[in-house]
Design a protein around this motif. Sequence first.
Motif, PDB file in Angstrom:
ATOM      1  N   VAL A  86       0.842  -1.192   0.000  1.00  0.00           N
ATOM      2  CA  VAL A  86       0.000   0.000   0.000  1.00  0.00           C
ATOM      3  C   VAL A  86       0.880   1.247   0.000  1.00  0.00           C
ATOM      4  O   VAL A  86       1.501   1.599   1.007  1.00  0.00           O
ATOM      5  CB  VAL A  86      -0.952   0.013   1.207  1.00  0.00           C
ATOM      6  N   ASP A  87       0.927   1.905  -1.140  1.00  0.00           N
ATOM      7  CA  ASP A  87       1.698   3.132  -1.325  1.00  0.00           C
ATOM      8  C   ASP A  87       0.842   4.327  -0.911  1.00  0.00           C
ATOM      9  O   ASP A  87      -0.285   4.171  -0.444  1.00  0.00           O
ATOM     10  CB  ASP A  87       2.128   3.217  -2.790  1.00  0.00           C
ATOM     11  N   ALA A  88       1.344   5.533  -1.138  1.00  0.00           N
ATOM     12  CA  ALA A  88       0.633   6.740  -0.703  1.00  0.00           C
ATOM     13  C   ALA A  88      -0.756   6.840  -1.323  1.00  0.00           C
ATOM     14  O   ALA A  88      -1.732   7.186  -0.637  1.00  0.00           O
ATOM     15  CB  ALA A  88       1.455   7.973  -1.039  1.00  0.00           C
ATOM     16  N   ASN A  89      -0.877   6.512  -2.623  1.00  0.00           N
ATOM     17  CA  ASN A  89      -2.147   6.709  -3.320  1.00  0.00           C
ATOM     18  C   ASN A  89      -2.661   5.459  -4.030  1.00  0.00           C
ATOM     19  O   ASN A  89      -3.626   5.539  -4.781  1.00  0.00           O
ATOM     20  CB  ASN A  89      -2.003   7.843  -4.356  1.00  0.00           C
ATOM     21  N   ARG A  90      -2.018   4.340  -3.811  1.00  0.00           N
ATOM     22  CA  ARG A  90      -2.405   3.132  -4.538  1.00  0.00           C
ATOM     23  C   ARG A  90      -2.025   1.904  -3.734  1.00  0.00           C
ATOM     24  O   ARG A  90      -1.274   1.970  -2.769  1.00  0.00           O
ATOM     25  CB  ARG A  90      -1.681   3.081  -5.892  1.00  0.00           C
ATOM     26  N   GLN A  91      -2.561   0.772  -4.153  1.00  0.00           N
ATOM     27  CA  GLN A  91      -2.029  -0.516  -3.711  1.00  0.00           C
ATOM     28  C   GLN A  91      -1.408  -1.147  -4.950  1.00  0.00           C
ATOM     29  O   GLN A  91      -2.058  -1.296  -5.986  1.00  0.00           O
ATOM     30  CB  GLN A  91      -3.106  -1.398  -3.083  1.00  0.00           C
ATOM     31  N   TRP A  92      -0.136  -1.482  -4.824  1.00  0.00           N
ATOM     32  CA  TRP A  92       0.604  -2.036  -5.948  1.00  0.00           C
ATOM     33  C   TRP A  92       0.923  -3.494  -5.661  1.00  0.00           C
ATOM     34  O   TRP A  92       1.286  -3.847  -4.539  1.00  0.00           O
ATOM     35  CB  TRP A  92       1.899  -1.252  -6.166  1.00  0.00           C
ATOM     36  N   PHE A  93       0.773  -4.338  -6.676  1.00  0.00           N
ATOM     37  CA  PHE A  93       0.894  -5.772  -6.483  1.00  0.00           C
ATOM     38  C   PHE A  93       2.294  -6.262  -6.853  1.00  0.00           C
ATOM     39  O   PHE A  93       2.662  -6.303  -8.034  1.00  0.00           O
ATOM     40  CB  PHE A  93      -0.152  -6.505  -7.317  1.00  0.00           C
ATOM     41  N   LYS A  94       3.061  -6.612  -5.825  1.00  0.00           N
ATOM     42  CA  LYS A  94       4.383  -7.184  -6.066  1.00  0.00           C
ATOM     43  C   LYS A  94       4.256  -8.564  -6.677  1.00  0.00           C
ATOM     44  O   LYS A  94       5.090  -8.984  -7.482  1.00  0.00           O
ATOM     45  CB  LYS A  94       5.168  -7.251  -4.741  1.00  0.00           C
ATOM     46  N   SER A  95       3.207  -9.270  -6.303  1.00  0.00           N
ATOM     47  CA  SER A  95       2.914 -10.566  -6.916  1.00  0.00           C
ATOM     48  C   SER A  95       1.413 -10.663  -7.099  1.00  0.00           C
ATOM     49  O   SER A  95       0.643 -10.261  -6.221  1.00  0.00           O
ATOM     50  CB  SER A  95       3.428 -11.713  -6.048  1.00  0.00           C
ATOM     51  N   CYS A  96       1.003 -11.179  -8.229  1.00  0.00           N
ATOM     52  CA  CYS A  96      -0.421 -11.189  -8.552  1.00  0.00           C
ATOM     53  C   CYS A  96      -0.757 -12.442  -9.359  1.00  0.00           C
ATOM     54  O   CYS A  96      -0.198 -12.673 -10.425  1.00  0.00           O
ATOM     55  CB  CYS A  96      -0.745  -9.933  -9.368  1.00  0.00           C
ATOM     56  N   THR A 137      -4.294  -0.766  -8.009  1.00  0.00           N
ATOM     57  CA  THR A 137      -5.598  -0.113  -7.954  1.00  0.00           C
ATOM     58  C   THR A 137      -5.495   1.072  -7.004  1.00  0.00           C
ATOM     59  O   THR A 137      -4.598   1.115  -6.152  1.00  0.00           O
ATOM     60  CB  THR A 137      -6.709  -1.074  -7.475  1.00  0.00           C
ATOM     61  N   PRO A 138      -6.393   2.038  -7.098  1.00  0.00           N
ATOM     62  CA  PRO A 138      -6.331   3.189  -6.192  1.00  0.00           C
ATOM     63  C   PRO A 138      -6.472   2.773  -4.731  1.00  0.00           C
ATOM     64  O   PRO A 138      -7.231   1.866  -4.398  1.00  0.00           O
ATOM     65  CB  PRO A 138      -7.520   4.049  -6.640  1.00  0.00           C
ATOM     66  N   ARG A 139      -5.751   3.445  -3.877  1.00  0.00           N
ATOM     67  CA  ARG A 139      -5.787   3.122  -2.455  1.00  0.00           C
ATOM     68  C   ARG A 139      -7.159   3.397  -1.847  1.00  0.00           C
ATOM     69  O   ARG A 139      -7.606   2.678  -0.944  1.00  0.00           O
ATOM     70  CB  ARG A 139      -4.718   3.936  -1.716  1.00  0.00           C
ATOM     71  N   ASP A 140      -7.841   4.443  -2.341  1.00  0.00           N
ATOM     72  CA  ASP A 140      -9.101   4.830  -1.703  1.00  0.00           C
ATOM     73  C   ASP A 140     -10.233   3.830  -1.924  1.00  0.00           C
ATOM     74  O   ASP A 140     -11.264   3.905  -1.253  1.00  0.00           O
ATOM     75  CB  ASP A 140      -9.529   6.234  -2.145  1.00  0.00           C
ATOM     76  N   ILE A 141     -10.047   2.868  -2.828  1.00  0.00           N
ATOM     77  CA  ILE A 141     -11.066   1.819  -3.003  1.00  0.00           C
ATOM     78  C   ILE A 141     -10.524   0.447  -2.595  1.00  0.00           C
ATOM     79  O   ILE A 141     -11.192  -0.567  -2.785  1.00  0.00           O
ATOM     80  CB  ILE A 141     -11.588   1.761  -4.459  1.00  0.00           C
ATOM     81  N   CYS A 159      -7.140  -3.680   0.969  1.00  0.00           N
ATOM     82  CA  CYS A 159      -5.893  -3.771   1.729  1.00  0.00           C
ATOM     83  C   CYS A 159      -5.630  -2.507   2.536  1.00  0.00           C
ATOM     84  O   CYS A 159      -4.960  -2.568   3.577  1.00  0.00           O
ATOM     85  CB  CYS A 159      -4.718  -4.048   0.791  1.00  0.00           C
ATOM     86  N   GLY A 160      -6.139  -1.362   2.071  1.00  0.00           N
ATOM     87  CA  GLY A 160      -6.005  -0.133   2.832  1.00  0.00           C
ATOM     88  C   GLY A 160      -6.673  -0.236   4.187  1.00  0.00           C
ATOM     89  O   GLY A 160      -6.219   0.357   5.179  1.00  0.00           O
TER      90      GLY A 160
END
Length: 331
Positions: A52-62, A70-74, A77-78
């Motif tokens: 979970v980055d500042a404005n997104r969740q980024w998938f290291k593995s998917c 995807t955006p963090r606000d939706i 995982c946030g």
Amino acid sequence: MKTPDFPANEANRLKTLESLDVLDTEAEERFDRVTRMSKRLFGVPIALVSLVDANRQWFKSCVGLSASETPRDISFCGHAILGDDIFIIPDAADDERFVDNPLVVDDPHIRFYAGCPLSSNNGSKLGTLCIIDRKPRSLSEEDLATLKDLAMMVERELEAAQLATLDDLTKISNRRGFMTLAQHTLNLCSRQETCASLVFIDLNGFKPVNDNFGHAEGDRALIAFSEQIKGFFRTTDLFARLGGDEFVILFSNTTKPMATELMENFRGELDNYNQQANRGYDISFSYGVVEHDPTKHDNVETLLAEGDKLMYEYKKELRDTVDKPLSANNV
């Protein structure tokens, strides 16, 4: 839909995440192995290592999802990183926090979610190992234990990345960790048109401490100096041991005069420490301050080089005292 809150330690959490230098990197088997196992063991279509980055969740593995972020606000995982235990949504369609979430209403049509927070060495929650299904379901106690075990595998891999950016002796950032974090900070300052200042630090007369008191005592002096830095400066300031008796601090939103004042205040604090420690020697330092100029300093290396030069110019003025043991009088 409820937007996830921010953790109380958000600034430190993001700094820790950035220091790993794993965001936006290529897929790695050591993480993909865990998501494949998760997908198979739980019989779910989707398994992720989500950071979970500042404005997104980024998938290291998917596995099972085409999106890389995807955006963090939706994000689910946030919400998960706000707690210590596994965050479970048995049926998102029956949960008012998520019923109208775009990830529920549209692709990938999430109904079930379980995310185990991934903790760093300092306790920050960096993201999750999560499993997702398109139909409602629940997990048994054995399932929960298994998910935690798998998450611990991911944490160990993240820990290995973190250790590669930490100085073994002082446990603050090493050169590699600093270069990564500092570049992020300078990029941010440039975008926001805010100032930043770098301070290059060298301990005075450190060699005689090793010679006269032994290398173990020299190590204790380095650790003590690092502890004083950690205790005095802001949590948003970046500091590191570059190697030997050289340290660096990067202040954001700080001009050169402001950074100089901070360092002189720190000098006074260090003098107080020396009086109380009474080690038979005093820890002191020389430093050079350079303010970041985007037109002049195109990367961290150029900023460091100038700070190093300014520090040695200062040292040159004290040439006759440099070879004496660490002392509050030779600064």
